[in-house]
Design an enzyme around this catalytic site. Structure first.
Site, PDB file in Angstrom:
ATOM      1  N   ARG A 596       0.852  -1.121  -0.155  1.00  0.00           N
ATOM      2  CA  ARG A 596      -0.133  -0.043  -0.158  1.00  0.00           C
ATOM      3  C   ARG A 596       0.874   1.356   0.050  1.00  0.00           C
ATOM      4  NH1 ARG A 596      -4.941   0.514   4.415  1.00  0.00           N
ATOM      5  NH2 ARG A 596      -2.824   0.673   5.964  1.00  0.00           N
ATOM      6  N   CYS A 771     -34.708   2.082   2.379  1.00  0.00           N
ATOM      7  CA  CYS A 771     -34.919   3.352   1.638  1.00  0.00           C
ATOM      8  C   CYS A 771     -33.845   4.320   2.245  1.00  0.00           C
ATOM      9  CB  CYS A 771     -36.513   3.849   2.191  1.00  0.00           C
ATOM     10  SG  CYS A 771     -37.690   2.762   1.867  1.00  0.00           S
ATOM     11  N   MET A 772     -33.898   5.537   1.575  1.00  0.00           N
ATOM     12  CA  MET A 772     -33.045   6.544   2.072  1.00  0.00           C
ATOM     13  C   MET A 772     -32.961   6.996   3.421  1.00  0.00           C
ATOM     14  SD  MET A 772     -32.058  10.522   0.855  1.00  0.00           S
ATOM     15  CE  MET A 772     -31.727   9.864  -0.802  1.00  0.00           C
TER      16      MET A 772
END
Length: 828
Positions: A596, A771-772
């Site tokens: 990394r 849902c949101m």
């Protein structure tokens, strides 16, 4: 370069040096009075300071454990775990000794020391001058508001040979203190900023405060001040100076060296016109409120007084930014906006806050409301005080006043405000509070701290929705102590507070960790570190993913970058050179198999060592690497190979320098599984928050995400639930709606029966698509009602279980809980 050893310090302090036989005389580079912030004990001189509430002698053992070997004390402590090479310098008063050492250090430097005092504006003038002068000079300045009997000596200790100018604040809280600061600083130049009634609690009057403050300037060659503060001017004329100084004054009312003729605001800027040495000059600044304008004029005056030519520097003022702005606008109920300035309460800050309110309301056009507590510790006659308060409020054209406190209530008749109401205390206001009483107002909260206006702010702020995350600080402390118990006594601990402290709230967690004496904190980016510094966190902070554009911010806020590539090092060196900073702490990242970030070749490491050795800009605090698979026994061979590689590469670095460099490799899982790899420090992350890869680790749950049932509906056979009709009922079902959705961090992967929530001791499967802002769960078999508690994760439903359902890791579940979910902290 000035070198200090304990024998040299003992001689300076006229103290009695008590040493163990045959001990060395090490070099002293750092001073400390707080054992929690010691980094390099072998090079630290610890002052056991005594105050009304504390005695530094109690923390000598803690300092010993951090390898401090030299102490300035008033008495030799009795019960210590004896160590070799420990010495004590015995003095009568440790605070006076600290000041005496700083005064001696100050005498080594001939460049100008600029001392800044006043009631308000000291820090801002200092920071702005550092920015303006730092373009051409190497400037050292006192950190933040280090202006006290302790802060000033520590600021002076930062002075070194490679500077051109020192900017140091000086503040006092009682008579006699300024003479001591003057003897330490022995300033060449002085600046007196704003005169107000702040910090008057130990003075009989503003006049007495001024008389004390100007004593700072008795040996100054140049003094800059505003001629409009008549008492300041009179005391400047009366002071017995070592030699007659040169005065440089500015005024908006009468004759002065810099005569301000007009201040014209337009949008977000102000243009200042003034007369100076027979010519009309101008300055534009990116501020419009009176406090910033006044502070800018102080800086303008100092530049002119020290020889800067008009036309050579004015453009630099446009790049100035507010310093630690305390006034913050929050969204309130019923179209209101809240300015919360319940940090202090005095006439000057009240006037400044009202000025800020007026400017903010130009675009908002709301009704202006002031909620004001009693003004404490001014030293003034109450009747005269509240006459002045009433005049300030009337001048600001406040339309509604709420006064809280017995004194302001007693003088209610003095206030000529269209709407006004008074309460004897905050409790009375809270008791009678009705939301419907407030609407479409810009509300300034201005209260002394002990009036707890945070309770009023909470009432007036727009409410968060019913989903909250509770953070059990007691559980977190338990987890911290558990991991500490696994360490060798000499092994330090760095604690990860990046990503909003794994979703639990950076500032609150950092404050707890500071109280429990963590050695180091780690954040991902500089902005996270700045937030902690602004909240008063003084612990060392490393930035794991520094960005080049943030280097100046990191230098300013004492944030220590992780260096993992050469281009980053070169850019940091350039920024340090620009800021005249030397020996800035850095941390070196090695890549031992993660692939990394980091240096991964021996040739790279050798080149890195050469660059650092050639430069005086860097001081290597630590070298570290990341383990890729420490939690998995199947990867132990790879982990051991990483450790071996790290030992080899880090050894090249630690052997190349004549000071101690910390090494660390272990994360939370590594602490549990590889005690032989502890080295000098470990990094505690997810374990602090109650998550372990080992089921046998006795950790406590820290975070509980909870909500309530908003509504319950019956769904008949063949009816669908949610977007996309992903769930079709096969019978009569009882469906509960929960006010949490993917905008709050509740993953859509948990929908359609994959995940469940905990209600009334049972699991309720998520029904349909998430849902949101909400989700639906099946509670057909659960005897529950609307407003009943719902646990999304917590003790009964571990976050690790949610992670398994969602096909992810607990880190993601915790860190994605959204900002609109209010964090609530509690402690058993």
């Amino acid at each position: 370069m000035i070198t200090y050893t304990r024998s040299i310090v003992a001689s300076i302090l006229n103290g009695k040096l008590i040493v163990s036989p045959g001990t060395s005389d090490p070099v002293i580079r750092y001073l400390s009075f707080d054992s929690r912030t010691i980094l390099y004990g072998k090079e630290t001189l610890f002052f056991a300071l005594k105050s009304g509430n504390n005695d530094g002698h109690r923390f000598i053992q803690d300092a010993l454990e951090k390898e401090v070997g030299c102490f300035v004390v008033e008495r030799i402590p009795d019960a210590l775990d004896k160590k070799e090479d420990v010495s004590f310098i015995l003095v009568e008063n440790t605070l006076l000794a600290l000041q005496q050492l700083a005064a001696s250090h100050r005498r080594h430097f001939s460049y100008p020391v600029v001392a800044i005092t006043g009631s308000n504006g000291k820090t801002m003038v200092k920071e702005w001058l550092a920015e303006l002068l730092g373009r051409t000079l190497r400037v050292v300045r006192s950190p933040r508001s280090y202006n006290s009997q302790i802060g000033c000596p520590l600021s002076v200790w930062l002075m070194h040979d490679h500077c051109d100018l020192a900017l140091i604040e000086a503040g006092i809280s009682k008579r006699g203190e300024m003479e001591r600061l003057e003897s330490i600083l022995h300033p060449d130049h002085g600046i007196f900023t704003h005169l107000g009634s702040a910090h008057l609690e130990n003075f009989r009057s503003v006049e007495e405060l001024v008389t004390e403050k100007v004593k700072l300037f008795k040996s100054c060659k140049l003094i800059v001040y505003c001629r409009d503060f008549e008492w300041v001017h009179l005391e400047m004329m009366r002071l017995a100076y070592t030699e007659p100084p040169r005065f440089f004054t500015w005024s908006a009312e009468g004759e002065a060296n810099l005569r301000i003729r007009s201040v014209v605001t337009s949008g977000q800027t102000s243009q200042l016109l003034a007369d100076f040495e027979g010519q009309r000059i101008a300055l534009t600044i990116p501020f419009t409120d009176a406090a910033h304008v006044e502070n800018a004029i102080h800086c303008w005056a100092y530049l002119l007084a020290t020889g800067s030519k008009p036309g050579s520097f004015e453009s630099h003022f446009l790049h100035l930014s507010p310093v630690a702005m305390r006034l913050e606008i929050k969204k309130g109920i019923h179209g209101c906006a809240i300015i919360d300035d319940s940090y202090n309460s005095d006439l000057a800050s009240l006037a400044n806050a009202l000025d800020y309110l007026c400017h903010q309301n130009i675009a908002r056009n709301l009704k202006s409301t002031l909620i004001l507590s009693d003004i404490l510790q001014t030293g003034k006659d109450p009747a005269r005080l509240y006459q002045e308060v009433a005049a300030i409020i009337q001048a600001a054209h406040i339309e509604r006043l709420v006064g809280i406190g017995p004194e302001i209530s007693r003088f209610a008749d003095l206030f000529e405000v269209p709407e006004q109401r008074f309460y004897l205390d905050t409790e009375a206001f809270v008791l009678h509070f009705r939301e419907s009483d407030f609407g479409n107002e810009l509300i300034l909260l201005k209260g002394a701290r002990n009036y707890r206006f945070d309770r009023i702010s909470s009432l007036l702020q727009e409410k968060k929705h019913q989903t909250v995350m509770e953070i059990d600080l007691s559980a977190m402390v338990h987890n911290l102590r558990h991991y500490k118990s696994m360490l060798n006594p000499s092994t330090r601990m760095m604690i990860m507070v990046k990503a909003f402290s794994y979703g639990t709230g950076s500032v609150e967690i950092a404050k707890m960790l500071q109280y429990h004496r963590a050695d180091y904190l780690a954040v991902a980016i500089a902005d996270e570190g700045v937030e902690l510094r602004n909240a008063g966190i003084d612990l060392p902070i490393v930035v794991m993913n520094p960005e080049e554009h943030s280097f100046s911010t990191m230098i300013e806020n004492r944030l220590e970058p992780n260096v993992y590539k050469f281009s980053l090092l070169y850019r940091l060196e350039e920024e340090l050179r620009k800021n005249a900073v030397e020996n800035f702490p850095i941390h070196i990242k090695l890549d031992t198999g993660m692939k990394r970030l980091g240096f991964d070749q021996e040739e790279e490491v050798k080149k890195l060592i050469q660059i650092i050795q050639r430069s005086n800009r860097f001081f290597v605090r630590s070298v570290f690497t990341h383990l890729a698979v420490s939690e998995d026994p199947a990867g132990d061979a790879f982990t051991k190979a990483q450790f071996s590689r790290f030992q080899a590469l880090s050894g090249l670095i630690t052997e190349a320098f004549d000071y101690r460099i910390l090494r660390h490799i272990l994360n939370s899982a590594g602490i549990e599984r590889f005690p032989e790899m502890q080295l000098d420090m470990v990094r505690l992350g997810i374990g602090l928050y109650g998550v372990s890869s080992s089921p046998d680790t006795p950790l406590k749950n820290v975070a509980t995400l909870k909500s309530v049932i908003s509504q319950i509906k019956w769904v008949h056979p063949g009816e669908s639930v949610g977007y996309g009709r992903k769930f079709i009922s096969d019978g009569l079902r009882r469906i509960a709606v929960i006010p949490i959705g993917y905008a709050d961090g509740y993953s859509r992967r948990l929908g359609n029966g994959v995940g469940s929530v905990w209600i009334k001791g049972q699991l309720a499967p998520v029904t349909g698509t998430i849902c949101m802002d909400m989700c639906m769960v099946d509670v057909t078999e659960i005897p529950c009602e609307e407003n009943d508690l719902v646990i999304l994760f917590g003790e009964a439903l571990p976050v690790t279980q949610l992670a398994r359902w969602a096909g992810t890791i607990p880190y993601e579940i915790l860190t994605t809980v959204g900002p609109r979910v209010k964090r609530i902290y509690f402690e058993e």
